[in-house]
Design a protein around this motif. Structure first.
Motif, PDB file in Angstrom:
ATOM      1  N   CYS A  50       0.840  -1.194   0.000  1.00 36.87           N
ATOM      2  CA  CYS A  50       0.000   0.000   0.000  1.00 36.87           C
ATOM      3  C   CYS A  50       0.878   1.247   0.000  1.00 36.87           C
ATOM      4  O   CYS A  50       1.979   1.255   0.550  1.00 36.87           O
ATOM      5  CB  CYS A  50      -0.931  -0.006   1.216  1.00 36.87           C
ATOM      6  SG  CYS A  50      -0.090   0.055   2.812  1.00 36.87           S
ATOM      7  N   ARG A  51       0.394   2.303  -0.646  1.00 36.68           N
ATOM      8  CA  ARG A  51       1.108   3.585  -0.666  1.00 36.68           C
ATOM      9  C   ARG A  51       0.042   4.680  -0.596  1.00 36.68           C
ATOM     10  O   ARG A  51      -0.874   4.719  -1.410  1.00 36.68           O
ATOM     11  CB  ARG A  51       1.966   3.720  -1.923  1.00 36.68           C
ATOM     12  CG  ARG A  51       2.928   2.577  -2.112  1.00 36.68           C
ATOM     13  CD  ARG A  51       3.839   2.766  -3.304  1.00 36.68           C
ATOM     14  NE  ARG A  51       4.902   3.711  -3.024  1.00 36.68           N
ATOM     15  CZ  ARG A  51       5.961   3.904  -3.819  1.00 36.68           C
ATOM     16  NH1 ARG A  51       6.067   3.235  -4.939  1.00 36.68           N
ATOM     17  NH2 ARG A  51       6.882   4.789  -3.515  1.00 36.68           N
ATOM     18  N   LEU A  52       0.178   5.555   0.353  1.00 36.52           N
ATOM     19  CA  LEU A  52      -0.859   6.540   0.644  1.00 36.52           C
ATOM     20  C   LEU A  52      -0.393   7.949   0.299  1.00 36.52           C
ATOM     21  O   LEU A  52       0.788   8.291   0.464  1.00 36.52           O
ATOM     22  CB  LEU A  52      -1.241   6.482   2.129  1.00 36.52           C
ATOM     23  CG  LEU A  52      -1.747   5.124   2.636  1.00 36.52           C
ATOM     24  CD1 LEU A  52      -2.070   5.199   4.122  1.00 36.52           C
ATOM     25  CD2 LEU A  52      -2.966   4.672   1.838  1.00 36.52           C
ATOM     26  N   ALA A  53      -1.333   8.750  -0.186  1.00 34.77           N
ATOM     27  CA  ALA A  53      -1.047  10.136  -0.534  1.00 34.77           C
ATOM     28  C   ALA A  53      -2.292  10.970  -0.252  1.00 34.77           C
ATOM     29  O   ALA A  53      -3.425  10.458  -0.251  1.00 34.77           O
ATOM     30  CB  ALA A  53      -0.639  10.269  -1.993  1.00 34.77           C
ATOM     31  N   LEU A  54      -2.088  12.258  -0.023  1.00 35.23           N
ATOM     32  CA  LEU A  54      -3.207  13.179   0.154  1.00 35.23           C
ATOM     33  C   LEU A  54      -3.806  13.490  -1.206  1.00 35.23           C
ATOM     34  O   LEU A  54      -3.107  13.925  -2.125  1.00 35.23           O
ATOM     35  CB  LEU A  54      -2.728  14.465   0.835  1.00 35.23           C
ATOM     36  CG  LEU A  54      -3.793  15.551   1.041  1.00 35.23           C
ATOM     37  CD1 LEU A  54      -4.854  15.090   2.021  1.00 35.23           C
ATOM     38  CD2 LEU A  54      -3.148  16.845   1.533  1.00 35.23           C
ATOM     39  N   ILE A  83      -7.669  10.599   1.520  1.00 35.28           N
ATOM     40  CA  ILE A  83      -6.407   9.880   1.395  1.00 35.28           C
ATOM     41  C   ILE A  83      -6.559   8.806   0.323  1.00 35.28           C
ATOM     42  O   ILE A  83      -7.484   7.997   0.360  1.00 35.28           O
ATOM     43  CB  ILE A  83      -5.998   9.238   2.737  1.00 35.28           C
ATOM     44  CG1 ILE A  83      -5.855  10.320   3.818  1.00 35.28           C
ATOM     45  CG2 ILE A  83      -4.697   8.467   2.584  1.00 35.28           C
ATOM     46  CD1 ILE A  83      -4.803  11.374   3.532  1.00 35.28           C
ATOM     47  N   GLU A  84      -5.656   8.809  -0.622  1.00 40.05           N
ATOM     48  CA  GLU A  84      -5.692   7.864  -1.742  1.00 40.05           C
ATOM     49  C   GLU A  84      -4.646   6.781  -1.558  1.00 40.05           C
ATOM     50  O   GLU A  84      -3.510   7.053  -1.141  1.00 40.05           O
ATOM     51  CB  GLU A  84      -5.439   8.597  -3.056  1.00 40.05           C
ATOM     52  CG  GLU A  84      -5.415   7.693  -4.275  1.00 40.05           C
ATOM     53  CD  GLU A  84      -5.024   8.426  -5.539  1.00 40.05           C
ATOM     54  OE1 GLU A  84      -5.114   7.812  -6.626  1.00 40.05           O
ATOM     55  OE2 GLU A  84      -4.620   9.604  -5.448  1.00 40.05           O
ATOM     56  N   ASN A 121      -8.267   3.105  -4.430  1.00 39.72           N
ATOM     57  CA  ASN A 121      -9.411   3.798  -3.868  1.00 39.72           C
ATOM     58  C   ASN A 121      -8.961   4.905  -2.926  1.00 39.72           C
ATOM     59  O   ASN A 121      -7.788   5.034  -2.592  1.00 39.72           O
ATOM     60  CB  ASN A 121     -10.330   2.826  -3.125  1.00 39.72           C
ATOM     61  CG  ASN A 121     -11.217   2.034  -4.067  1.00 39.72           C
ATOM     62  OD1 ASN A 121     -11.169   2.225  -5.280  1.00 39.72           O
ATOM     63  ND2 ASN A 121     -12.017   1.140  -3.535  1.00 39.72           N
ATOM     64  N   SER A 122      -9.913   5.700  -2.477  1.00 44.43           N
ATOM     65  CA  SER A 122      -9.634   6.753  -1.517  1.00 44.43           C
ATOM     66  C   SER A 122     -10.649   6.681  -0.389  1.00 44.43           C
ATOM     67  O   SER A 122     -11.711   6.059  -0.523  1.00 44.43           O
ATOM     68  CB  SER A 122      -9.672   8.133  -2.188  1.00 44.43           C
ATOM     69  OG  SER A 122     -10.951   8.381  -2.736  1.00 44.43           O
TER      70      SER A 122
END
Length: 502
Positions: A50-54, A83-84, A121-122
């Motif tokens: 998983c990798r998360l970004a605003l 958060i995506e 998804n976000s």
């Protein structure tokens, strides 16, 4: 192994430790040997996960003197972050801790929960939002500094990342709505975030079905056509519409021309104008393009299409513009003021430096200008292919598309129970749509009287979440008690009950 041959042997196995960071490059060394030779290779593999970004943000400042979904000096607001997960694996139990070292910012509630976010998804922390206070001494048009620590919980491996970002204080940005003007008209683009009124670009081709305007051998021409329904514009009812070769429409009859675009409003010979792509268009030397109109009776719309219309400049290669204006029948797309809604769509735009987009009233004293000659309103999105702009008198209301992948229920409509329930100030209503289509989401009291229309228009397939702040369509807070909310689409109706506390 013969020359030119190949062979697949048993697979190699290796173990990636849980504390290995996602995105790290691991180098594997392969040694191959035979009786007469040896070969060595390096193989680089990226650790996936998983990798998360605003992705986006939303400010709720209800109750503030200047309630406008923006942070302003002296306000305490609820902050929602989107958060995506752009990684290859799901992110379980995401928790985010918000912080700021900015001297004008105080974090009153720093913990937010985003739940499990599937890959691509976000998620938004609408159940557990942040509370942020802005100091009264904060300057306007200021960018405040924030950071958020994101962590997963109870997964196969730990994941943590820290994101830094800036949010505007008293500063309009293109993701905001535009307006209102003095008559209450707003403009929402398809790039605007989180609003019920945000349009979806959905091109409806008129070639082969539309009625063409019979333009004579001239570059400046206006024709009056009958509307299939009465359309209220700036408080006046119209049944006739002027269509110009120069990329504008105007309500009422006449044959006035206005090839040179100006600011809006502007006191000229064309009143009640709606400028879709106003410029000196239609080169009579290049006649491939045409202007079409069509009564889309099935969807209760009247559509005008400028199809491959060239600029009237005779300089260089012709630049062809393709765009539409859509008038929604007020009887089927009602607004609180009774004024009709317009949607402009841009399929192909090539020369965008010199044009006007906007509206004006019949005496040309009030208008809402979106852009004039590449000078955009601070809240406007730049003109581009695939953009849609909606002009309406409906004030902003929150509607969040949380996912375009609705999983196992992808072929099923679904209306979820609101949460929290019961509620005192705000509650959220989620629903899933298997297909694009027109959607109505309304609130009724026990007598069956309409209290609030939360959604009435076209929406894309996916999971949507709408906030109801306990206000009716007139902006008044409703009393405590039992209410019903109803989701209606083509072929589906479902109603659920909610309870509002004092």
């Amino acid at each position: 192994l013969a020359s030119g041959g190949e062979f697949t042997g048993d697979p190699f196995g290796f173990y990636v430790k849980p504390n290995c960071e996602v995105g790290q490059i691991i180098t594997l060394q392969l040694h191959v040997s035979c009786n007469s030779n040896t070969w060595d290779y390096d193989l680089q593999i990226e650790v996936s996960g998983c990798r998360l970004a605003l992705n986006n943000f939303l400010v709720q400042d209800e109750g503030s003197p200047n309630s406008n979904y923006k942070m302003d000096p002296g306000e305490t607001v609820n902050l929602f972050l989107s958060i995506e997960n752009f990684g290859d694996d799901y992110a379980p139990g995401v928790i985010g801790t918000l912080s700021s070292s900015d001297p004008y910012i105080t974090i009153d509630d720093a913990e937010g929960g985003f739940g499990t976010i599937n890959a691509t998804n976000s998620a938004i922390n609408y159940d557990n939002y942040y509370v942020v206070s802005i100091d009264e001494s904060c300057p306007t048009e200021y960018m405040a500094e924030f950071s958020i620590d994101l962590n997963t919980q109870d997964g196969y491996y730990p994941y943590e990342t820290t994101l830094t970002f800036n949010l505007p204080v008293g500063l309009p940005v293109p993701s905001d709505y535009t307006g209102p003007d003095e008559n209450g008209y707003y403009a929402y683009s398809s790039d605007d975030s989180f609003f019920e009124q945000t349009p979806v670009y959905d091109w409806f081709e008129l070639y082969g079905i539309g009625t063409p305007i019979n333009v004579p051998n001239t570059s400046d021409y206006t024709e009056t056509v009958d509307l299939p329904f009465s359309f209220k514009y700036y408080g006046l009812d119209y049944t006739l519409l002027r269509i110009s070769t120069d990329g504008w429409i105007a309500f009422g009859s006449g044959n006035q021309t206005a090839p040179e675009n100006t600011v809006l409003p502007n006191n000229d010979n064309v009143a009640s104008m709606a400028a879709v792509f106003w410029d000196d268009l239609y080169d009579e030397q290049i006649t491939e393009g045409e202007i079409l109109y069509y009564n889309d009776n099935a969807n209760h719309r009247f559509i005008i299409q400028w199809d491959s219309i060239t600029h009237n400049d005779n300089v260089g290669e012709p630049k062809r513009e393709i765009f539409q204006a859509i008038l929604l029948d007020p009887a089927h797309y009602p607004t609180l003021t009774g004024n009709g809604e317009l949607i402009f769509q841009y399929k192909n735009v090539e020369e965008i430096e010199n044009n006007t987009i906007g509206t004006e009233n019949n005496i040309q004293s009030i208008g809402l200008q979106y852009v004039f000659n590449n000078s955009y309103d601070a809240t406007a999105s730049n003109l581009a292919n695939g953009l849609a702009i909606k002009f309406t008198t409906e004030a902003p209301n929150l509607n969040i598309l949380t996912s375009t992948d609705i999983g196992q229920g992808a072929n099923i409509f679904n209306l979820s129970q609101n949460h929290p329930n019961p509620f005192s100030s705000n509650t959220w209503i989620s629903y899933s749509l298997p297909d694009n289509g027109n959607v109505s989401l309304t609130i009724y009291d026990l007598t069956g009287e309409l209290v609030r229309t939360l959604q009435n228009g076209h929406q894309p397939a996916g999971k949507h979440t709408v906030m109801w702040n306990g206000l009716n369509d007139f902006g008044n807070r409703v009393s405590s008690g039992i209410y019903f909310y109803s989701l209606k689409t083509e072929g589906f109706v479902e109603t659920k009950k909610l309870f509002k506390l004092k």
